[in-house]
Design an enzyme around this catalytic site. Structure first.
Site, mmCIF file in Angstrom:
data_model
loop_
_atom_site.group_PDB
_atom_site.id
_atom_site.type_symbol
_atom_site.label_atom_id
_atom_site.label_comp_id
_atom_site.label_asym_id
_atom_site.label_seq_id
_atom_site.Cartn_x
_atom_site.Cartn_y
_atom_site.Cartn_z
ATOM 1 N N HIS A 129 81.987 64.708 6.046
ATOM 2 C CA HIS A 129 80.949 63.752 5.659
ATOM 3 C C HIS A 129 80.346 64.093 4.297
ATOM 4 O O HIS A 129 79.902 63.197 3.588
ATOM 5 C CB HIS A 129 79.836 63.721 6.717
ATOM 6 C CG HIS A 129 80.166 62.866 7.898
ATOM 7 N ND1 HIS A 129 79.661 61.599 8.088
ATOM 8 C CD2 HIS A 129 80.962 63.097 8.967
ATOM 9 C CE1 HIS A 129 80.123 61.091 9.212
ATOM 10 N NE2 HIS A 129 80.920 61.986 9.765
ATOM 11 N N HIS A 217 86.278 73.398 9.562
ATOM 12 C CA HIS A 217 85.736 72.071 9.898
ATOM 13 C C HIS A 217 86.895 71.076 9.929
ATOM 14 O O HIS A 217 87.210 70.436 8.926
ATOM 15 C CB HIS A 217 84.686 71.644 8.867
ATOM 16 C CG HIS A 217 83.917 70.411 9.256
ATOM 17 N ND1 HIS A 217 82.668 70.461 9.810
ATOM 18 C CD2 HIS A 217 84.230 69.091 9.184
ATOM 19 C CE1 HIS A 217 82.231 69.248 10.054
ATOM 20 N NE2 HIS A 217 83.170 68.384 9.675
#
Length: 711
Positions: A129, A217
Site C-alpha cells: 500500500h 510483506h
C-alpha cells in the site's frame, strides 16, 4: 515458566512488533475516520510503557500510496510524541549502515544522528500500500526517514537480483541479524526465488551465534500458481519470520517443520475488510530475544473497533423458510434483524469491560439466498441500525452459491475467489480481472496488439498508483515496438500479411514473460517521466505565460520578428515601446523570468540560460503507415540497424532513469557477497528456543526439545 530475560536486561532485546497499521483508512468517514490514528497511538504508548529497545513494523504503515496531509501530519505528531526523548538506546549497530540505508540521503540510523534525540528507534519495511512509486521512486516512509523519525530498510529496486544485507544489532551478549524485504509483486518475487536470484548475506564472524530475524510483506497463503511466496523458499538459517500483509492475527509463532524456523503473523491493527479473518482479536507482540532464545508476548489492542460476522444459509432452515411462501422475504428480514440484535448485544457486553473501545461496532451478516429465495431491501434494513452500528449501509451481504462447471485451469473461478474463507486473505486483483475479461470476451473486442498481462499491469498502475499516463504510454510503446518489428521483417503491404505478422509477434511476447515485464516497466518509466515533465512545465509557467502561448499561436504569421528563433521571440506588449518579458514564447521552464525588460541581446542571453526547447511530439503512425514509411527507406540494412540501435537506447534509458541509485547499492552488496555469504546448509546445530507466557503458544517445554536436528 521462567522468563528468558530473568538473567539480566542488559543481554535481552525487547522489540515491539506490529504490521499493517493502515494509517488513513476511511479517514473521511464520520464514525470510523480516526480508528487508525487512535490504535497507532495505543501501539506507540505500549512501546513507551514497556521501554522497548525498538519498534519493528512489517509494512503498510499507511493505507494510501500518497497519504493525505492529515494522515501524514498525525503520523509525524505521534512519532515525535512517543519516540523522541532522553531515554538512552541500549544497543549498537555493527553493520555498514551505508548499505542498510543506502537509499536515504542520511544513510545512518536516526538515533545516532547528533541533531536528533531519539529514545525509541522505529525500523520499518514498506508494504504494497505504501510502496515506492513515481519518477523518483519515493514513498511516504522516505519522508519520515528524511525527517529522522523512522528507519526505512529492506528496499530493493533491482528486478534482476536481490541481495539482502542484514542490519547487525548488538546488545550485551545477544546479537541479531535483522533482514528485511519490502513488498515486491508476488509473481516477480516468486520467479526470482525459483531462479535463485534472491540471496541473504550472512555475517562473516560467528555466523551461528546470530539470531536471524526476517521481516517480509507478501502473500503467505496461495492465491494462484505464483501469486504468493511459499515459506519453503526462505533460507533455513532464519530463526524467526515476521510476516506482514496477511490481516488475520496469528501472532503466536508457529514452526515450519521443513525449514525449522518460526513464523509470526501479527495481522492488521484495523479492520479493512468485513471478512471472518478480520473478526479475530487484534494483537501486537512484545518479542524478547536473548542469545538464541525468544519469547513472544501477546498484547491485545483495546482501542480496535469490535467486529462481529456471521453466515446464514437460508436453505439450511427449511422448517423456517419456504421459498414458495409469498411472505418468506419478510420472514427472512425478521430473522436477520434478530441476528443483528444478538450481535449488537455481544458487542455491548464486550465494550462494557473496556471503555477505550469505540462505541459502535462493525456488524456483518452474509446471507446465502440460493434455493429460490429473494433478497430484501438492504437500504430499508440499514435504516433501523443507523445510530447503533459503524457500518449500517453494508450490514447485509447477499450472495448466491452456484455450482461451477469444470473450467480450464488457466481461467479464474470468481465464485471461488469470493467464497474463499477470509483466513486465506483473498482479494480480487485488477490485473486478474483484466486478463479474465479479455480471455472470455468476444473475438471482435479481444486484444490483437497488446497482451492481457501487459494491459492488466498498466491498469493496475492506473488504479493503485494514479499513473494517469500508464495505459497511454503502454499502447504507444507497444505500437512503436511492433512498427520496428514490421520494418525489420519487410512485410509486404498487404493487410492480411501484416495482421499475421502482428499476431505472431504478439504470441512470442506472451511466451517471454521476462521481456514482457521489461516492456511494462519501461512504459511505466516513460509515463512517470512524462508526468514529471508536465509537472515541471506547469510549476514553471504562470497564467500569463499560458495566455501568451495562445496569443503567440494566433499571431504567429503576423509577427514582424519572423527571423527570430521561436524560443526567444518577443510577442507584442500591452503598451507601445515596452515589451512584456516572456510574451510569444513557445515553451517555458522553471525559473524563467516573467517581467524581464532590457535590450534584445541581454534578453536572449537570459533566455538561453532559463529555457529549454521542447521538442514537438511526433504523431503516432498506424501499422499500415509504419509499413509504408518503411518501404521508402533507401536500403534494408539501414532499417535493421536502426531497429537494433533503438533497442539499445531504450534499455540504457530505463537503467539510467529508474535504477541509478539502486545500482550503487547493488555493487556494494555484490562486492561483499563473496566474502560474507555462507551456505545455510553448512550449519550443523540449530539452537533457537521459543518460550511463551501461555501454554498453548509454547511449542517447547525444555531446552533439549527445542534444539533443532542436524541437517
Amino acid at each position: 515458566m521462567s522468563r528468558i530475560n530473568s538473567g539480566g536486561e542488559e543481554d535481552t532485546f525487547k522489540i515491539l512488533v506490529a504490521t499493517d497499521i493502515h494509517l488513513g483508512y476511511l479517514e473521511k468517514d464520520p464514525v470510523r475516520g480516526n480508528d487508525t490514528f487512535v490504535t497507532f497511538d495505543e501501539i506507540l504508548r505500549h512501546a513507551q510503557q514497556k521501554e522497548v529497545d525498538f519498534i519493528l513494523l512489517g509494512g503498510d504503515l499507511f493505507h494510501e500510496n500518497k497519504p493525505s496531509r492529515k494522515t501524514l501530519h498525525t503520523c509525524v505528531e505521534l512519532l515525535r510524541k512517543y519516540c523522541m526523548g532522553d531515554h538512552p538506546v541500549q544497543f549498537e549497530i555493527l553493520s555498514d549502515q551505508s548499505v542498510n540505508f543506502g537509499f536515504s540521503k542520511f544513510p545512518w540510523v536516526n538515533y545516532q544522528d547528533g541533531n536528533l534525540n531519539i529514545s525509541i528507534p522505529v525500523f520499518s519495511i514498506h508494504g504494497n500500500h505504501d510502496d515506492p512509486t513515481g519518477a523518483d521512486a519515493l514513498c511516504a516512509l522516505d519522508i519520515l526517514s528524511s525527517a529522522g523519525l523512522l528507519n526505512h530498510f529492506g528496499r530493493s529496486s533491482s528486478v534482476e537480483k536481490i541481495d539482502i544485507s542484514p542490519i547487525l544489532l548488538h546488545k550485551g551478549s545477544t546479537k541479531i541479524a535483522l533482514y528485511g524485504l519490502g513488498s515486491i509483486p508476488d509473481e516477480r518475487l516468486y520467479r526470482m526465488f525459483v531462479n535463485k536470484q534472491v540471496t541473504m548475506l550472512r555475517p562473516k564472524e560467528d555466523e551461528d551465534n546470530w539470531f536471524n530475524l526476517f521481516v517480509i510483506h507478501q502473500n503467505r497463503s496461495k492465491h494462484g500458481a505464483t501469486n504468493y511466496i511459499p515459506e519453503q523458499f526462505l533460507d533455513d538459517f532464519i530463526d524467526l519470520v515476521i510476516w506482514g500483509h496477511e490481516h488475520e492475527c496469528k501472532i503466536a509463532p508457529t514452526r515450519n517443520e521443513q525449514q525449522l524456523f518460526y513464523v509470526s503473523q501479527p495481522g492488521s491493527s484495523v479492520v479493512t475488510s468485513l471478512s471472518p479473518g478480520e473478526a479475530i482479536k487484534k494483537h501486537i507482540g512484545l518479542l524478547h530475544i536473548k542469545g538464541k532464545k525468544m519469547n513472544m508476548e501477546k498484547i491485545p489492542l483495546e482501542t480496535v473497533r469490535s467486529f462481529y460476522i456471521e453466515d446464514i444459509v437460508l436453505a439450511d432452515h427449511p422448517d423456517i423458510f419456504n421459498p414458495d411462501n409469498p411472505k418468506v422475504t419478510q420472514a427472512v428480514q425478521v430473522f436477520c434483524m434478530e441476528k443483528v440484535e444478538t450481535l449488537l448485544d455481544n458487542a455491548e457486553r464486550e465494550r462494557l469491560g473496556n471503555p477505550r473501545q469505540p462505541e459502535k461496532p462493525l456488524i456483518r451478516l452474509r446471507v446465502d439466498y440460493s434455493g429460490g429465495f429473494e433478497p430484501f431491501s438492504i437500504h430499508r434494513f440499514s435504516q433501523k441500525f443507523m445510530e447503533r452500528t459503524a457500518n449500517p449501509k453494508d450490514i447485509i451481504h447477499f450472495f448466491r452459491h452456484r455450482e461451477q462447471k469444470e473450467k480450464n485451469e488457466d481461467e479464474i473461478n470468481f465464485e471461488k475467489l469470493t467464497r474463499r474463507p477470509a483466513s486465506e486473505g483473498t482479494t480480487l486483483r485488477v490485473e486478474d480481472l483484466v486478463k479474465q475479461y479479455f480471455q472470455t470476451a468476444e473475438q471482435k473486442v479481444q486484444l490483437s496488439l497488446l497482451t492481457e498481462r501487459g494491459m492488466g499491469e498498466a491498469v493496475q498502475e492506473f488504479v493503485d498508483k494514479e499513473e494517469k499516463d500508464a495505459i497511454e504510454e503502454l499502447v504507444k510503446f507497444q505500437l512503436e515496438k511492433t512498427q520496428r518489428f514490421l520494418k525489420e521483417r519487410h512485410t509486404d503491404a498487404e493487410e492480411a500479411k501484416i495482421d499475421e505478422e502482428v499476431r505472431k509477434f504478439r504470441e512470442t511476447r506472451k511466451e517471454n514473460i521476462e521481456e514482457e515485464e521489461e516492456e511494462v516497466r519501461e512504459a511505466m518509466t516513460r509515463a512517470r517521466a512524462h508526468r514529471s515533465h508536465e509537472a515541471a512545465l506547469v510549476s514553471g509557467s504562470s497564467d500569463d505565460d499560458l495566455m501568451d502561448i495562445g496569443m503567440s499561436e494566433q499571431k504567429n504569421n503576423d509577427d514582424s520578428d519572423a527571423g527570430t528563433s521561436a524560443s526567444f521571440s518577443r510577442g507584442r506588449g500591452r503598451g507601445r515601446g515596452q515589451a512584456r518579458g516572456g510574451r510569444g514564447q513557445i515553451s517555458t521552464s522553471r525559473g524563467a523570468s516573467r517581467r524581464g525588460r532590457g535590450n534584445t541581446s541581454q534578453e536572449q542571453s537570459n533566455s538561453s540560460r532559463s529555457y529549454k526547447p521542447v521538442s514537438t511530439p511526433t504523431k503516432n503512425m498506424s501499422i499500415i503507415d509504419a509499413f509504408k514509411s518503411a518501404r521508402q527507406q533507401p536500403s534494408r540494412n539501414s532499417s535493421a540497424k536502426n531497429y537494433s540501435e533503438d533497442i539499445i537506447d531504450d534499455d540504457s534509458d530505463v537503467e539510467e532513469v529508474s535504477f541509478t541509485a539502486a545500482s550503487k547499492v547493488t555493487q556494494r552488496l555484490s562486492s561483499t557477497s563473496t566474502s560474507s555469504k555462507r551456505s545455510s546448509q553448512s550449519q550443523i546445530t540449530r539452537g533457537v528456543d521459543f518460550e511463551s507466557d501461555e501454554d498453548e503458544f509454547d511449542p517447547f517445554k525444555s531446552t533439549a526439545a527445542s534444539r533443532r536436528k542436524q541437517r
